[in-house]
Motif scaffolding. Structure first.
Motif: not given
Length: 361
Positions: A99-107
């Motif tokens: 893929g070319s774009m991701y939103i990544a993190g944690g909540t």
């Protein structure tokens, strides 16, 4: 292909049962996802979550944010490293061409968690100590004194207080319903006296206190990971380039020491030394952790957690690792192009994760 970080934000952090207590984890993540998706529609949303009670939190958060029904969502649980692991995974996906774009993190909403007891980190035959007890075991095993822990705790608190005074945290934050400041900002007290007077919490003759260990918190943090050429073609200016990462594990009784081997492995793989790294962000679940890592690897405190960290702001489990990457994103402004930065975190169960990035602009 190169994976780069082009945007990074977090929510304000609230104490457990504090100002964010009425927000579910997907409601904490949704404003971030809405904000970050303005850059470009993501191929996927990857989030860490530890105590949300199950289900695909990333998918739920994506839908809560109003993103397209066609964006799938993937949730990761590597305990406290989950948010950083989500970012690492997104970077590897971009590098592989998936893929070319991701939103990544944690909540994480510890206040809303349906879990009445913590998960097990280790089977009975090995032993599964509480994280505070494990911190005491680590302090004893590696001879980290109360003074070493308190000295670092005081430094970290002072850095956080200064960050509040200067307003430097504000650039990191996406507000939630008008809440735009960490709850800790309103609860700062004369910390020097408190640190000296604090009693051990877990062992009568121990070294871990309420002032040299973190408090539980609610919050979320995330970044936009893109393929470099595509980001630049769209006129975006990447701040950090993902270089590589390393994950290791050790005896579950000593989780505070687990980032050491991860950082060593990471530096060895890249053939650089600790002194070649301009800035480290190391999770402050306990001051013990930072004091031990700094001593073992020979890292001066002026290259660790310059804006403070979880000792003051709190530790929203899976969001903490992502929040460290958010902080490095903004610290990159003050670093020379080409500088190396590292985010490292240890988890219950003795897993360590470290991620190396390079400053682009």
């Amino acid at each position: 292909m190169q994976a780069v970080i082009v945007e990074a934000k977090r929510t304000p952090f609230g104490d457990k049962n504090g100002m964010l207590k009425d927000y579910r984890p997907e409601q904490l993540a949704a404003p971030l996802i809405q904000h970050l998706s303005q850059v470009m529609t993501p191929d996927d949303v990857i989030l860490g979550n530890v105590v949300g009670g199950g289900g695909n939190m990333a998918r739920l958060s994506s839908l809560e944010a109003g993103l397209s029904l066609h964006i799938p969502g993937m949730t990761i649980d590597r305990q406290c490293a989950s948010g950083l692991e989500a970012i690492r995974t997104a970077c590897v996906m971009v590098q592989s061409g998936e893929g070319s774009m991701y939103i990544a993190g944690g909540t994480e909403s510890i206040s809303k968690s349906p879990m009445k007891e913590r998960a097990r980190f280790s089977p009975e035959w090995i032993g599964d100590p509480h994280m505070g007890e494990a911190a005491e075991l680590t302090a004893s095993r590696f001879s980290v004194t109360r003074k070493e822990q308190d000295d670092y705790a005081l430094l970290s608190w002072e850095r956080s207080i200064e960050a509040f005074k200067q307003g430097t945290y504000s650039e990191e934050i996406v507000p939630i319903d008008g809440l735009n400041t960490d709850e800790a900002a309103a609860k700062i007290r004369p910390i020097t006296r408190l640190i000296k007077r604090a009693k051990p919490v877990f062992l009568k003759e121990g070294t871990v206190t309420v002032t040299n260990s973190c408090k539980e918190a609610d919050g979320a943090a995330a970044v936009v990971v893109m393929e470099r050429a595509e980001a630049e073609a769209k006129g975006l200016k990447p701040k950090l380039r993902y270089v590589r990462s390393a994950v290791t594990a050790m005896h579950p009784h000593f989780p505070a020491a687990s980032p050491i081997d991860a950082i060593k492995k990471l530096l060895h793989k890249e053939q650089i030394k600790a002194q070649d790294v301009a800035l480290f962000e190391i999770n402050e679940a306990f001051a013990l952790k930072v004091a031990l890592i700094a001593r073992t690897l020979g890292i001066p405190y002026d290259r660790i957690n310059r804006r403070g960290g979880a000792l003051c702001l709190g530790h929203p489990y899976s969001a903490s690792g992502a929040a460290m990457m958010v902080r490095l994103f903004y610290e990159a402004h003050a670093l020379p192009k080409g500088s190396y930065v590292v985010a490292a975190i240890g988890t219950g169960g003795g897993v360590g994760l470290a991620v190396l990035c390079q400053v682009l602009s």
